[in-house]
Motif scaffolding. Sequence first.
Motif, PDB file in Angstrom:
ATOM      1  N   HIS A 110       1.918   1.818  -3.458  1.00 33.93           N
ATOM      2  CA  HIS A 110       0.768   2.295  -4.235  1.00 33.93           C
ATOM      3  C   HIS A 110       0.550   3.792  -3.992  1.00 33.93           C
ATOM      4  O   HIS A 110       0.350   4.557  -4.940  1.00 33.93           O
ATOM      5  N   PHE A 158      -3.904   2.552   7.158  1.00 30.27           N
ATOM      6  CA  PHE A 158      -3.822   1.130   6.846  1.00 30.27           C
ATOM      7  C   PHE A 158      -3.206   0.513   8.088  1.00 30.27           C
ATOM      8  O   PHE A 158      -2.169   0.966   8.575  1.00 30.27           O
ATOM      9  N   TRP A 170       0.838  -1.207   0.000  1.00 28.28           N
ATOM     10  CA  TRP A 170       0.000   0.000   0.000  1.00 28.28           C
ATOM     11  C   TRP A 170       0.870   1.252   0.000  1.00 28.28           C
ATOM     12  O   TRP A 170       0.550   2.241  -0.669  1.00 28.28           O
TER      13      TRP A 170
END
Length: 138
Positions: free
Chosen positions: A96, A131, A93
């Motif tokens: 990303h 996250f 993540w």
Amino acid sequence: MPELAGVQHVALTVTDAARSADWYAEVLGLRIVVRFEEGGGERYKIILADRAARILVGVVEHRGAPPERFDERRPGLDHLAFAVDGRAELDAWAAHLDALGVPYSPVAPATLDPRNSVLVFRDPDHIQLEFFAVPAEN
């Protein structure tokens, strides 16, 4: 006492529902499932989903409201954390977010339990998102 089955959805007040929906779709991979108005056009809502993860996120624009920036120090939402499966997924993540140019904090141990890891970032209205990775049980 009856039991809860989970969280059905979260609705976030935003300054521009279309902009926020596009951001949540691009950054989190959520799909827009419905757009609608309520209250004679006073509220514009867009619902996004990740059906596999059973997550529904609504972005709500209250038309005519002052365009104030989110501040977790005021009563209401402090932050929203998305569960991810382990540190490797958390690192994916981060990569990303890097690719999209979304600023975020370095991955760090969670305050309450340092065995867990957290990455903090913010949406276009400055709403704090995370996250959150819990290591697999040994």
